[in-house]
Every structure is written in C-alpha cells, then in structure tokens.
Design a protein around this motif. Structure first.
Motif, PDB file in Angstrom:
ATOM      1  N   VAL A  26      31.552  37.516  44.836  1.00  0.00           N
ATOM      2  CA  VAL A  26      32.362  37.625  43.624  1.00  0.00           C
ATOM      3  C   VAL A  26      33.815  37.856  44.039  1.00  0.00           C
ATOM      4  O   VAL A  26      34.115  38.766  44.816  1.00  0.00           O
ATOM      5  CB  VAL A  26      31.878  38.785  42.730  1.00  0.00           C
ATOM      6  CG1 VAL A  26      32.801  38.964  41.529  1.00  0.00           C
ATOM      7  CG2 VAL A  26      30.449  38.521  42.265  1.00  0.00           C
ATOM      8  N   TYR A  27      34.699  37.006  43.524  1.00  0.00           N
ATOM      9  CA  TYR A  27      36.135  37.080  43.810  1.00  0.00           C
ATOM     10  C   TYR A  27      36.836  37.604  42.564  1.00  0.00           C
ATOM     11  O   TYR A  27      36.647  37.067  41.469  1.00  0.00           O
ATOM     12  CB  TYR A  27      36.690  35.704  44.160  1.00  0.00           C
ATOM     13  CG  TYR A  27      36.064  35.060  45.378  1.00  0.00           C
ATOM     14  CD1 TYR A  27      36.751  35.010  46.583  1.00  0.00           C
ATOM     15  CD2 TYR A  27      34.789  34.492  45.315  1.00  0.00           C
ATOM     16  CE1 TYR A  27      36.183  34.410  47.702  1.00  0.00           C
ATOM     17  CE2 TYR A  27      34.215  33.904  46.424  1.00  0.00           C
ATOM     18  CZ  TYR A  27      34.919  33.865  47.617  1.00  0.00           C
ATOM     19  OH  TYR A  27      34.346  33.273  48.730  1.00  0.00           O
ATOM     20  N   ARG A  28      37.662  38.614  42.736  1.00  0.00           N
ATOM     21  CA  ARG A  28      38.367  39.205  41.601  1.00  0.00           C
ATOM     22  C   ARG A  28      39.864  38.940  41.702  1.00  0.00           C
ATOM     23  O   ARG A  28      40.445  39.006  42.787  1.00  0.00           O
ATOM     24  CB  ARG A  28      38.110  40.713  41.543  1.00  0.00           C
ATOM     25  CG  ARG A  28      36.689  41.073  41.161  1.00  0.00           C
ATOM     26  CD  ARG A  28      36.489  42.572  41.100  1.00  0.00           C
ATOM     27  NE  ARG A  28      35.191  42.905  40.532  1.00  0.00           N
ATOM     28  CZ  ARG A  28      34.057  42.909  41.209  1.00  0.00           C
ATOM     29  NH1 ARG A  28      34.070  42.601  42.488  1.00  0.00           N
ATOM     30  NH2 ARG A  28      32.911  43.225  40.624  1.00  0.00           N
ATOM     31  N   PRO A  29      40.495  38.648  40.576  1.00  0.00           N
ATOM     32  CA  PRO A  29      41.961  38.474  40.594  1.00  0.00           C
ATOM     33  C   PRO A  29      42.635  39.782  40.960  1.00  0.00           C
ATOM     34  O   PRO A  29      42.154  40.869  40.606  1.00  0.00           O
ATOM     35  CB  PRO A  29      42.277  38.040  39.161  1.00  0.00           C
ATOM     36  CG  PRO A  29      41.115  38.475  38.341  1.00  0.00           C
ATOM     37  CD  PRO A  29      39.913  38.469  39.237  1.00  0.00           C
ATOM     38  N   ALA A  30      43.758  39.685  41.677  1.00  0.00           N
ATOM     39  CA  ALA A  30      44.451  40.880  42.146  1.00  0.00           C
ATOM     40  C   ALA A  30      44.920  41.740  40.982  1.00  0.00           C
ATOM     41  O   ALA A  30      44.792  42.962  41.003  1.00  0.00           O
ATOM     42  CB  ALA A  30      45.626  40.493  43.033  1.00  0.00           C
ATOM     43  N   MET A  31      45.488  41.100  39.980  1.00  0.00           N
ATOM     44  CA  MET A  31      45.940  41.817  38.789  1.00  0.00           C
ATOM     45  C   MET A  31      45.424  41.066  37.577  1.00  0.00           C
ATOM     46  O   MET A  31      45.675  39.865  37.439  1.00  0.00           O
ATOM     47  CB  MET A  31      47.468  41.907  38.758  1.00  0.00           C
ATOM     48  CG  MET A  31      48.072  42.696  39.914  1.00  0.00           C
ATOM     49  SD  MET A  31      49.877  42.774  39.818  1.00  0.00           S
ATOM     50  CE  MET A  31      50.084  43.675  38.279  1.00  0.00           C
ATOM     51  N   SER A  32      44.715  41.745  36.718  1.00  0.00           N
ATOM     52  CA  SER A  32      44.139  41.041  35.578  1.00  0.00           C
ATOM     53  C   SER A  32      43.901  42.018  34.447  1.00  0.00           C
ATOM     54  O   SER A  32      44.068  43.229  34.577  1.00  0.00           O
ATOM     55  CB  SER A  32      42.810  40.382  35.968  1.00  0.00           C
ATOM     56  OG  SER A  32      41.822  41.367  36.184  1.00  0.00           O
ATOM     57  N   GLU A  33      43.486  41.463  33.323  1.00  0.00           N
ATOM     58  CA  GLU A  33      43.103  42.285  32.187  1.00  0.00           C
ATOM     59  C   GLU A  33      41.835  43.069  32.516  1.00  0.00           C
ATOM     60  O   GLU A  33      41.194  42.840  33.547  1.00  0.00           O
ATOM     61  CB  GLU A  33      42.878  41.382  30.976  1.00  0.00           C
ATOM     62  CG  GLU A  33      41.837  40.284  31.214  1.00  0.00           C
ATOM     63  CD  GLU A  33      41.854  39.224  30.139  1.00  0.00           C
ATOM     64  OE1 GLU A  33      41.354  39.528  29.044  1.00  0.00           O
ATOM     65  OE2 GLU A  33      42.356  38.114  30.400  1.00  0.00           O
ATOM     66  N   ARG A  35      38.809  43.075  31.215  1.00  0.00           N
ATOM     67  CA  ARG A  35      37.613  42.243  31.310  1.00  0.00           C
ATOM     68  C   ARG A  35      38.032  40.776  31.372  1.00  0.00           C
ATOM     69  O   ARG A  35      38.100  40.088  30.347  1.00  0.00           O
ATOM     70  CB  ARG A  35      36.678  42.498  30.123  1.00  0.00           C
ATOM     71  CG  ARG A  35      35.909  43.817  30.239  1.00  0.00           C
ATOM     72  CD  ARG A  35      35.137  44.140  28.968  1.00  0.00           C
ATOM     73  NE  ARG A  35      34.201  43.081  28.586  1.00  0.00           N
ATOM     74  CZ  ARG A  35      32.986  42.929  29.111  1.00  0.00           C
ATOM     75  NH1 ARG A  35      32.572  43.741  30.063  1.00  0.00           N
ATOM     76  NH2 ARG A  35      32.189  41.980  28.689  1.00  0.00           N
ATOM     77  N   PRO A  36      38.317  40.293  32.575  1.00  0.00           N
ATOM     78  CA  PRO A  36      38.789  38.919  32.716  1.00  0.00           C
ATOM     79  C   PRO A  36      37.667  37.908  32.477  1.00  0.00           C
ATOM     80  O   PRO A  36      36.480  38.265  32.472  1.00  0.00           O
ATOM     81  CB  PRO A  36      39.264  38.866  34.166  1.00  0.00           C
ATOM     82  CG  PRO A  36      38.437  39.895  34.862  1.00  0.00           C
ATOM     83  CD  PRO A  36      38.239  40.996  33.861  1.00  0.00           C
ATOM     84  N   PRO A  37      38.026  36.638  32.286  1.00  0.00           N
ATOM     85  CA  PRO A  37      37.012  35.589  32.154  1.00  0.00           C
ATOM     86  C   PRO A  37      36.278  35.398  33.485  1.00  0.00           C
ATOM     87  O   PRO A  37      36.650  35.972  34.511  1.00  0.00           O
ATOM     88  CB  PRO A  37      37.833  34.345  31.790  1.00  0.00           C
ATOM     89  CG  PRO A  37      39.191  34.845  31.434  1.00  0.00           C
ATOM     90  CD  PRO A  37      39.397  36.118  32.153  1.00  0.00           C
ATOM     91  N   GLY A  67      43.434  33.776  37.027  1.00  0.00           N
ATOM     92  CA  GLY A  67      43.130  35.079  36.450  1.00  0.00           C
ATOM     93  C   GLY A  67      41.689  35.249  36.044  1.00  0.00           C
ATOM     94  O   GLY A  67      41.383  35.965  35.087  1.00  0.00           O
ATOM     95  N   VAL A  68      40.774  34.606  36.768  1.00  0.00           N
ATOM     96  CA  VAL A  68      39.356  34.687  36.449  1.00  0.00           C
ATOM     97  C   VAL A  68      38.591  35.337  37.591  1.00  0.00           C
ATOM     98  O   VAL A  68      38.997  35.258  38.754  1.00  0.00           O
ATOM     99  CB  VAL A  68      38.745  33.297  36.163  1.00  0.00           C
ATOM    100  CG1 VAL A  68      39.362  32.664  34.945  1.00  0.00           C
ATOM    101  CG2 VAL A  68      38.894  32.376  37.379  1.00  0.00           C
ATOM    102  N   VAL A  69      37.486  35.977  37.247  1.00  0.00           N
ATOM    103  CA  VAL A  69      36.517  36.370  38.257  1.00  0.00           C
ATOM    104  C   VAL A  69      35.738  35.120  38.648  1.00  0.00           C
ATOM    105  O   VAL A  69      35.301  34.357  37.776  1.00  0.00           O
ATOM    106  CB  VAL A  69      35.553  37.441  37.706  1.00  0.00           C
ATOM    107  CG1 VAL A  69      34.396  37.678  38.661  1.00  0.00           C
ATOM    108  CG2 VAL A  69      36.293  38.735  37.454  1.00  0.00           C
TER     109      VAL A  69
END
Length: 276
Positions: A26-33, A35-37, A67-69
């Motif tokens: 699972v890859y997560r955006p560095a900065m995001s909301e 609960r990202p998409p 900006g997505v997981v």
C-alpha cells in the motif's frame, strides 16, 4: 525505469480472498486529506508472471501526484491457476479496497493495470457492473490485451518484426492462461471481441491508453470505440513512438513521465468528488 526522487510511504498488507490470502503493498500520498481515494493497481505479466514489484515506480508516482492511496496486490497466475481464477480474485480485491471500513475512502475507487493487468482491470469493472458494485470512478486500461480470440500472429504492428510482443509470446501466454481457444471468447477475457461489449452500458468510465507500435493497439482502440458508444469512454490516449511495455522495458523516460502525468490527471479528476 526508476523514479528515485519519489521516496513514497509504503506498508505491507494481506488481503483475504476465496483463493487464499494475497499480499499487497500500500502506497500512501505524502500529504493528503484524512481519507484519500484509493486506486487498485493490477500488474502485468502475460497472466503467468507474478511480479507486482515491477510497478513500484508507477505506484509511487501515482500516490505522489494524484493524491490517492495505491493498493498494489499480487494475484494468482497461470498455469497453476487458469481462467477464471485471476479476474474473480482481482474483483474480490477491488471489493476489499472499496470497503468503507478501510482507512481510505472506498467510495472513490479506481482500478487499472498494464498489459494483462489492464485485461484483468476491465474484467473487474465488468463484474462490478454485473454485480451492482462496488462503484468504480475510473478504469485504466494501459496497453491491455482485450481480444484473446484473434491469434497474436494476426495482429499487426507498425514496426513488424521489431515489435516487442512476438507472435509466439502471445501463443505461450494465452495457452497457459486459457488452453481451450473456445473459452477465450468469454466476455471477461476478450471484451473487444465480437458482441462481448453489447451489454456494457453503465460500466465504469475508462481511460484506454495504447502504445503506437504495440501489436495490441488496435484491439484496445476497438474496445475504446465500444465504450464510447455507451458513454463510458473517458479518453482514448495513444502514446506516440513507443511499443508494449515502454514504461518498464525501455529508456523512454520523458515519454513515460508525460504518460504518467496524463493518467494521474485522469485519476485525480475522477476521484475529486466524494461519492454519494
């Protein structure tokens, strides 16, 4: 093909399926909301090679720029697990990612893949249509084989014998995945063939990406036309001057970056509004 400037934040998870547990990164955006998409990435490999790590640069790029997981799973491959095992397992993975109990927003979900992964993504989108869920905001079909009925030797390439995909490769992959040629007519195998797209109204919008010199270009373009006929084509996008696997097996870094930016833009727009 590497993108060393994108470090990325990753973790490993295990996804339960009817064919056993599946490992995924699972890859997560560095900065995001909060609960990202989420985007489920389905790797390629001719239905016979299980190597999701080959898509690591792409997954890092997509998480950072859309900006997505990104969930990058393994899945069962032939000849040990032949059709219909893989498409149904990929659909299970998509359903798992869509679960509202996850730490991301499963109501804003995309699925996509390159080569065989694009074929399996199209199958997952078809199963989501037929099973009335989950809702998929975008399916990304990147140089995907979408007609396994037509032999590879009958699929032309603008560069002839210099084409990356040789006819014998198609025969080996297709036979390992589906030994019975008659079964290759199935709608989850060859959505571009015959009238297999006759009942796709309501399917998830699709970004169909092809490579100009790819032996598989014409069948993907044919499926794009069928999607367009029912209002489900987000865009048909042909990458000029390259062949199958250009973003993994060549040094076309500038072309790859432009293509990735184009795809990421589609993903960001498709997931920008929270699902109802």
């Amino acid at each position: 093909m590497r993108l060393p400037e994108i470090a990325g934040r990753t973790c490993e998870v295990t996804i339960p399926t009817g064919l056993g547990p599946v490992r995924a990164t699972v890859y997560r955006p560095a900065m995001s909301e909060t609960r990202p998409p989420v985007y489920v990435n389905v790797h390629g490999g001719g239905f016979v090679i299980g190597h999701p790590e080959q898509d690591d640069p792409w997954c890092r790029y997509l998480a950072a720029n859309a900006g997505v997981v990104v969930v990058n799973p393994d899945y069962v491959v032939a000849p040990r697990h032949r059709f219909p095992a893989a498409p149904h397992q990929v659909y299970e993975i998509v359903c798992w990612a869509a679960d509202r109990a996850r730490e991301w927003d499963g109501g804003r979900l995309c699925v996509g893949g390159q080569s065989a992964g694009g074929n399996l993504s199209a199958a997952a989108a078809r199963l989501a249509l037929e099973n009335h869920g989950p809702r998929i905001a975008l399916q990304v079909l990147h140089y995907a084989p979408l007609d396994l009925v037509t032999p590879a030797r009958d699929k032309a390439s603008p560069v002839g014998r210099r084409a990356v995909l040789k006819p014998w490769m198609g025969e080996v992959f297709d036979t390992a995945y589906i030994p019975d040629p008659a079964q290759r007519r199935h709608r989850l195998v060859s959505p571009a063939w015959g009238d297999n797209a006759a009942e796709i109204a309501g399917i998830a919008p699709a970004l169909v990406v092809t490579a100009e010199h790819d032996r598989l270009r014409d069948e993907a373009r044919a499926y794009a036309d069928k999607l367009d006929a029912v209002g489900a084509l987000a865009e048909y996008y042909e990458v000029a001057g390259v062949d199958h696997g250009y973003n993994i097996m060549s040094d076309a870094l500038d072309v790859t970056r432009r293509s990735y930016a184009h795809i990421a833009g589609h993903v960001a727009r498709a997931t920008s509004t929270r699902a109802g």
